[in-house]
Design a protein around this motif. Structure first.
Motif, mmCIF file in Angstrom:
data_model
loop_
_atom_site.group_PDB
_atom_site.id
_atom_site.type_symbol
_atom_site.label_atom_id
_atom_site.label_comp_id
_atom_site.label_asym_id
_atom_site.label_seq_id
_atom_site.Cartn_x
_atom_site.Cartn_y
_atom_site.Cartn_z
ATOM 1 N N GLN A 71 0.930 -1.215 -0.014
ATOM 2 C CA GLN A 71 -0.043 0.149 -0.012
ATOM 3 C C GLN A 71 0.794 1.166 0.029
ATOM 4 O OE1 GLN A 71 -2.345 -0.435 3.456
ATOM 5 N NE2 GLN A 71 -3.586 -2.174 2.815
ATOM 6 N N CYS A 72 0.484 2.392 -0.422
ATOM 7 C CA CYS A 72 1.261 3.535 -0.798
ATOM 8 C C CYS A 72 0.368 4.630 -0.309
ATOM 9 C CB CYS A 72 1.786 3.694 -2.030
ATOM 10 S SG CYS A 72 2.906 5.081 -2.329
ATOM 11 N N PHE A 73 0.825 5.692 0.559
ATOM 12 C CA PHE A 73 0.094 6.797 1.050
ATOM 13 C C PHE A 73 1.012 7.734 1.022
ATOM 14 C CE2 PHE A 73 -0.857 2.987 3.488
ATOM 15 C CZ PHE A 73 -2.054 2.933 3.270
ATOM 16 N N GLU A 74 0.555 9.059 0.484
ATOM 17 C CA GLU A 74 1.318 10.555 0.617
ATOM 18 C C GLU A 74 1.359 10.722 2.286
ATOM 19 O OE1 GLU A 74 0.867 13.830 -1.719
ATOM 20 O OE2 GLU A 74 -0.745 12.679 -2.684
ATOM 21 N N TYR A 75 2.622 11.385 2.630
ATOM 22 C CA TYR A 75 2.748 11.443 4.168
ATOM 23 C C TYR A 75 2.632 12.725 4.548
ATOM 24 C CZ TYR A 75 4.777 10.976 8.649
ATOM 25 O OH TYR A 75 4.976 10.852 10.032
ATOM 26 N N LYS A 76 1.854 12.703 5.832
ATOM 27 C CA LYS A 76 1.997 14.124 6.231
ATOM 28 C C LYS A 76 2.325 13.717 7.955
ATOM 29 C CE LYS A 76 -0.691 18.433 7.155
ATOM 30 N NZ LYS A 76 -0.527 18.522 8.460
ATOM 31 N N LYS A 77 3.215 14.484 8.528
ATOM 32 C CA LYS A 77 3.581 14.227 10.115
ATOM 33 C C LYS A 77 2.597 14.741 11.033
ATOM 34 C CE LYS A 77 7.574 15.491 13.250
ATOM 35 N NZ LYS A 77 8.601 16.062 13.299
ATOM 36 N N ARG A 78 2.490 13.811 12.021
ATOM 37 C CA ARG A 78 1.593 14.460 12.992
ATOM 38 C C ARG A 78 2.138 15.243 14.018
ATOM 39 N NH1 ARG A 78 -0.744 9.388 15.631
ATOM 40 N NH2 ARG A 78 -0.207 9.970 17.617
ATOM 41 N N GLU A 79 1.625 16.230 14.678
ATOM 42 C CA GLU A 79 2.381 17.044 15.413
ATOM 43 C C GLU A 79 1.885 16.377 16.951
ATOM 44 O OE1 GLU A 79 4.298 19.668 15.347
ATOM 45 O OE2 GLU A 79 4.134 19.128 13.270
ATOM 46 N N ILE A 80 2.990 16.061 17.901
ATOM 47 C CA ILE A 80 2.639 15.833 19.212
ATOM 48 C C ILE A 80 3.092 16.760 20.364
ATOM 49 C CG2 ILE A 80 3.295 13.748 20.833
ATOM 50 C CD1 ILE A 80 3.797 12.089 18.404
ATOM 51 N N LYS A 81 2.290 17.244 21.031
ATOM 52 C CA LYS A 81 2.482 18.339 21.860
ATOM 53 C C LYS A 81 2.218 17.756 23.363
ATOM 54 C CE LYS A 81 3.650 21.568 19.087
ATOM 55 N NZ LYS A 81 4.910 22.271 19.051
ATOM 56 N N SER A 82 1.570 16.744 23.555
ATOM 57 C CA SER A 82 1.170 16.213 24.822
ATOM 58 C C SER A 82 1.054 14.705 24.579
ATOM 59 C CB SER A 82 -0.334 16.730 25.202
ATOM 60 O OG SER A 82 -1.226 16.483 23.961
ATOM 61 N N ILE A 83 1.316 14.035 25.653
ATOM 62 C CA ILE A 83 1.430 12.419 25.882
ATOM 63 C C ILE A 83 0.859 12.115 27.064
ATOM 64 C CG2 ILE A 83 3.180 10.424 26.395
ATOM 65 C CD1 ILE A 83 4.787 11.640 24.136
ATOM 66 N N ARG A 84 -0.041 11.036 27.302
ATOM 67 C CA ARG A 84 -0.738 10.505 28.289
ATOM 68 C C ARG A 84 0.155 9.097 28.441
ATOM 69 N NH1 ARG A 84 -4.864 11.226 31.178
ATOM 70 N NH2 ARG A 84 -5.578 12.762 29.428
ATOM 71 N N LEU A 85 0.661 9.029 29.896
ATOM 72 C CA LEU A 85 1.217 7.923 30.269
ATOM 73 C C LEU A 85 0.133 6.854 30.544
ATOM 74 C CD1 LEU A 85 4.097 8.907 32.735
ATOM 75 C CD2 LEU A 85 4.294 8.642 30.242
ATOM 76 N N LEU A 86 0.314 5.613 30.209
ATOM 77 C CA LEU A 86 -0.641 4.389 30.333
ATOM 78 C C LEU A 86 0.037 3.161 30.709
ATOM 79 C CD1 LEU A 86 -3.115 4.839 27.522
ATOM 80 C CD2 LEU A 86 -3.517 5.745 29.796
ATOM 81 N N GLU A 114 -1.072 11.835 22.103
ATOM 82 C CA GLU A 114 -0.162 10.306 22.003
ATOM 83 C C GLU A 114 -0.472 9.740 23.216
ATOM 84 O OE1 GLU A 114 0.523 7.626 20.799
ATOM 85 O OE2 GLU A 114 1.662 8.391 19.207
ATOM 86 N N VAL A 115 0.145 8.605 23.219
ATOM 87 C CA VAL A 115 0.234 7.732 24.641
ATOM 88 C C VAL A 115 1.423 7.210 24.696
ATOM 89 C CG1 VAL A 115 -2.363 6.996 24.868
ATOM 90 C CG2 VAL A 115 -0.739 5.632 23.423
ATOM 91 N N LEU A 116 2.080 7.070 25.885
ATOM 92 C CA LEU A 116 3.421 6.467 26.156
ATOM 93 C C LEU A 116 3.248 5.330 27.053
ATOM 94 C CD1 LEU A 116 6.345 6.278 25.882
ATOM 95 C CD2 LEU A 116 6.691 8.062 27.931
ATOM 96 N N VAL A 117 3.388 3.960 26.564
ATOM 97 C CA VAL A 117 2.947 2.859 27.367
ATOM 98 C C VAL A 117 4.241 2.492 28.450
ATOM 99 C CG1 VAL A 117 2.603 0.418 26.993
ATOM 100 C CG2 VAL A 117 1.779 1.969 25.379
#
Length: 197
Positions: A71-86, A114-117
């Protein structure tokens, strides 16, 4: 003879910029290690894109090493400003196509990006990337991540990234925090907000 057992599907995500696949050797090495007898197809020959620019090519294969789909997709980076620890006892030691366990953790991110495991009290990965922290001037990455990513491996082999068990307190005291995956490479997060459960 078909036993009726469905094969486990795996995949590699490959960054292709201006028609050139990047770090293909690391992807091939991981894919070969993830299969029972190595890949049965030439990954370089299936990594093609329709035009100029930045693309994400997803190569899906089974654990016997057979190509299933590209599969092929054009890519756009996701901005991450906050992370929840789980905290979770999730297991994701190969790059499985079935990401339902990771997706269910990501769904618990609340108002975070985003989450951080956390596993056994230690930092592992986010839902899409390995993590690194700078502590006392040295860049460290979890010794036991959920998945040994190709960008992580490249940073260890070529740039001196060191593996270490990282707890919550060390994470929260880090001088800098960075994420890394095949599409983004290694990039530092600015003004990151970290929330606990």
């Amino acid at each position: 003879m078909n036993s009726g057992k469905r094969s486990i599907l795996l995949f590699e995500t490959i960054r292709v910029l201006q028609f050139e696949p990047e770090n293909l050797d690391f992807h091939i090495r991981r894919a070969n290690a993830s299969t029972t007898n190595g890949l049965r197809f030439d990954m370089a020959s299936v990594v093609s894109v329709p035009g100029e620019g930045l693309y994400r090519v997803k190569v899906i294969y089974d654990e016997q090493g057979n190509l299933v789909e590209r599969q092929c997709f054009e890519y756009k980076k996701r901005e991450i400003k906050s992370i929840r620890l789980l905290s979770s006892d999730i297991s994701y030691d190969r790059k499985y196509l079935n990401r339902s366990a990771i997706d269910s953790l990501f769904a618990r991110r609340g108002d975070c990006d985003e989450v951080l495991v956390m596993k056994n009290g230690l930092v592992t990965d986010t839902s899409i990337a390995n993590i690194a922290i700078r502590s006392k001037g040295i860049w460290l990455t979890p010794r036991i991540p959920l998945l040994k990513g190709t960008a992580r491996q490249r940073m260890i082999e070529r740039h001196g990234l060191q593996e270490k068990d990282i707890g919550i307190s060390e994470l929260l005291k880090a001088e800098r925090i960075a994420l890394m995956n095949a599409m983004t490479g290694f990039y530092e997060l600015e003004n990151l907000r970290i929330e606990t459960e």
